[in-house]
Write a protein that holds these residues in place. Structure first.
Motif, PDB file in Angstrom:
ATOM      1  N   GLN A  62      26.496  34.056  33.053  1.00 52.30           N
ATOM      2  CA  GLN A  62      26.812  32.711  32.554  1.00 52.30           C
ATOM      3  C   GLN A  62      27.994  32.699  31.579  1.00 52.30           C
ATOM      4  OE1 GLN A  62      25.245  29.862  33.763  1.00 52.30           O
ATOM      5  NE2 GLN A  62      24.528  31.444  35.163  1.00 52.30           N
ATOM      6  N   LEU A  63      28.429  33.877  31.126  1.00 52.83           N
ATOM      7  CA  LEU A  63      29.544  33.920  30.166  1.00 52.83           C
ATOM      8  C   LEU A  63      30.800  33.344  30.818  1.00 52.83           C
ATOM      9  CD1 LEU A  63      29.042  37.415  28.458  1.00 52.83           C
ATOM     10  CD2 LEU A  63      28.294  35.158  27.654  1.00 52.83           C
ATOM     11  N   GLY A  64      31.528  32.556  30.029  1.00 59.28           N
ATOM     12  CA  GLY A  64      32.741  31.926  30.550  1.00 59.28           C
ATOM     13  C   GLY A  64      32.475  30.569  31.202  1.00 59.28           C
ATOM     14  N   THR A  65      31.188  30.202  31.344  1.00 61.33           N
ATOM     15  CA  THR A  65      30.881  28.904  31.964  1.00 61.33           C
ATOM     16  C   THR A  65      30.746  27.815  30.902  1.00 61.33           C
ATOM     17  OG1 THR A  65      28.472  29.222  31.931  1.00 61.33           O
ATOM     18  CG2 THR A  65      29.644  29.989  33.889  1.00 61.33           C
ATOM     19  N   LYS A  66      30.937  26.586  31.328  1.00 63.80           N
ATOM     20  CA  LYS A  66      30.800  25.435  30.421  1.00 63.80           C
ATOM     21  C   LYS A  66      29.407  24.832  30.623  1.00 63.80           C
ATOM     22  CE  LYS A  66      35.754  24.451  30.386  1.00 63.80           C
ATOM     23  NZ  LYS A  66      36.109  25.803  30.869  1.00 63.80           N
ATOM     24  N   ARG A  67      28.664  24.679  29.548  1.00 65.22           N
ATOM     25  CA  ARG A  67      27.289  24.189  29.602  1.00 65.22           C
ATOM     26  C   ARG A  67      27.074  23.131  28.514  1.00 65.22           C
ATOM     27  NH1 ARG A  67      26.866  25.345  34.171  1.00 65.22           N
ATOM     28  NH2 ARG A  67      26.621  27.456  34.936  1.00 65.22           N
ATOM     29  N   THR A  68      25.919  22.476  28.577  1.00 61.44           N
ATOM     30  CA  THR A  68      25.527  21.528  27.522  1.00 61.44           C
ATOM     31  C   THR A  68      24.320  22.105  26.803  1.00 61.44           C
ATOM     32  OG1 THR A  68      26.252  19.713  28.914  1.00 61.44           O
ATOM     33  CG2 THR A  68      24.875  19.148  27.040  1.00 61.44           C
TER      34      THR A  68
END
Length: 442
Positions: A378-384
């Motif tokens: 998940q590193l580098g991904t955009k999340r809320t």
């Protein structure tokens, strides 16, 4: 006249927490003040659990804790263990009242006289009388609420006492669930977790019959439309009841998050048959593949039981290898423990406690590895992220929609707010750091 004080202690699952909350609100409506369990109260209510051995043992410790706070206090035991072994709980020194499955929601009716009893008084129905439904939801913190949509179970898994403790499968009406969801959203809570004993069976027993008035898919479709709820999460759903339609709906949903908790229990078909589970491992592979196909970033949690009677080293390795190769995110590992009045308790091939413990340790190690791999992915991904309300050693924690746990230096302004972030690195404690992408989503 001084108002009476009541305190609650909950053992076990999210469903128990939702029911404790509802019972606590009933007390407040009857003129009681709720206080913390560590404080002096007139009544202590302990909501019990029968799923793990430790829950049974902890009960006596909790009663002692109540007596230490106030030795004159009235102590009531409710919940699953109270239904299964009412006399055992009534015999514990200091317990005044034991209420079974149907009586617990009417607890205030049993409290005309709060004087201590010499012996615990038991009110426990035959479990087949537990055929009505009481809706519940919990508001333990400002961030998320557990909303009960279903109770009881018609499955006959050989290790499980839940049907004995909670009765037949029955559901809340759609109208009532949606009303509860609206009430929760009006309190400013951002996330609702749907809970029940077997929630995929939702719709059965609605209005007291066995016909499905609505399905689980109908329920999630309608809940997705409720204004004001930012996030909806499905707590745990049987693989045979998690249909493609539901997975597709979650993938396109406004509010449902990409997080599934799907009980497996064993990766060996031989053991699954002995457990009387309603699927084989091949179906489980299919469900995980379907989730991954439409939501590659989804979090998938798995329940697994080790040390079930007849589980040989070969069966266990079958489970271990099965889980190792499966694209899942974490495990909840349960060490099998014998339960009275279950088929499994009579089975041959008892696995020694030491072996159970060793297998449990191996799978917990695998879970750490799986969670780490999921987080790295998940590193580098955009999340809320939805931030929680507690200051833990100078940090605030939160969860992304796909259940990655993050941390940041404590800032009270972040509590119960949603923020867009980019996940940047994994800290030494295994939690994820991030950078803010927006000032605030909400």
């Amino acid at each position: 006249m001084e108002r009476k004080k009541v305190a609650f202690y909950t053992l076990g699952c999210k469903l128990n927490f939702s029911e404790t909350s509802t019972i606590a609100r009933n007390f407040t409506n009857e003129g009681f003040d709720r206080v913390d369990f560590s404080e002096k109260a007139d009544i202590y209510v302990i909501n019990t659990c029968s799923v793990t051995e430790n829950a049974d043992k902890r009960f006596k410790t909790i009663v002692k804790q109540a007596q230490k706070a106030n030795e004159e206090a009235f102590v009531a035991a409710i919940g699953c263990y109270a239904q299964l072994k009412p006399q055992e709980l009534a015999d514990v020194d200091g317990v005044d009242l034991v209420l079974g499955a149907t009586e617990k929601f009417k607890i205030t009716d049993y409290l005309n006289d709060l004087s201590k009893n010499d012996l615990g008084e038991v009110h426990s129905c035959e479990i087949d009388e537990a055929d009505f439904y009481v809706g519940s939801y919990s508001i333990g913190d400002r961030t998320r609420a557990f909303l009960k949509v279903q109770d009881g179970c018609d499955y006959k898994c050989t290790y499980c006492t839940i049907p004995l403790a909670r009765g037949i499968s029955r559901s809340d009406t759609m109208e009532n669930v949606l009303q509860n969801a609206k009430e929760i959203s009006e309190k400013g809570i951002k996330e609702i977790v749907l809970t029940g004993v077997n929630i995929g069976d939702y719709g059965k027993g609605e209005f007291g019959n066995k016909k499905h008035e609505h399905t689980f898919l109908d329920l999630v479709t309608e809940l997705d439309k409720v204004k004001g709820i930012e996030r909806l999460r499905i707590s745990s759903i049987e693989p045979n009841l998690l249909k493609n339609d539901t997975i597709d709906l979650v993938s396109k949903s406004r509010a449902f998050v990409p997080h599934f908790h799907i009980p497996l229990q064993s990766g060996s078909n031989t053991i699954l048959k002995k457990m009387k589970r309603r699927y084989m491992r091949e179906l489980y592979v299919d469900r995980v593949a379907k989730v991954r196909e439409v939501m590659p970033h989804a979090c998938i949690g798995v329940d697994v039981i080790v040390g079930f009677p007849g589980e040989t080293d070969e069966h266990f390795l079958e489970t271990y290898n099965f889980l190792n190769e499966l694209d899942i995110s974490y495990l909840h590992v349960f060490t099998y423990s014998e339960r009275d009045n279950t088929e499994a308790a009579e089975m041959d091939g008892v696995v020694p406690k030491k072996v159970r413990s060793k297998r449990s340790k191996m799978l917990r190690g695998l879970s750490v590895k799986k969670r780490r791999a999921f987080y790295e992915n998940q590193l580098g991904t955009k999340r809320t992220v939805l931030f929680e309300g507690e200051n833990k050693a100078g940090y605030i924690h939160g969860f992304t929609e796909n259940y990655v746990k993050v941390k940041a230096p404590w800032n009270p302004e972040l509590v119960n707010t949603l923020h867009d972030v980019e996940l940047t690195k994994i800290d030494e404690d295994g939690l994820v750091r991030f950078e803010f992408l927006s000032v605030s989503v909400n």
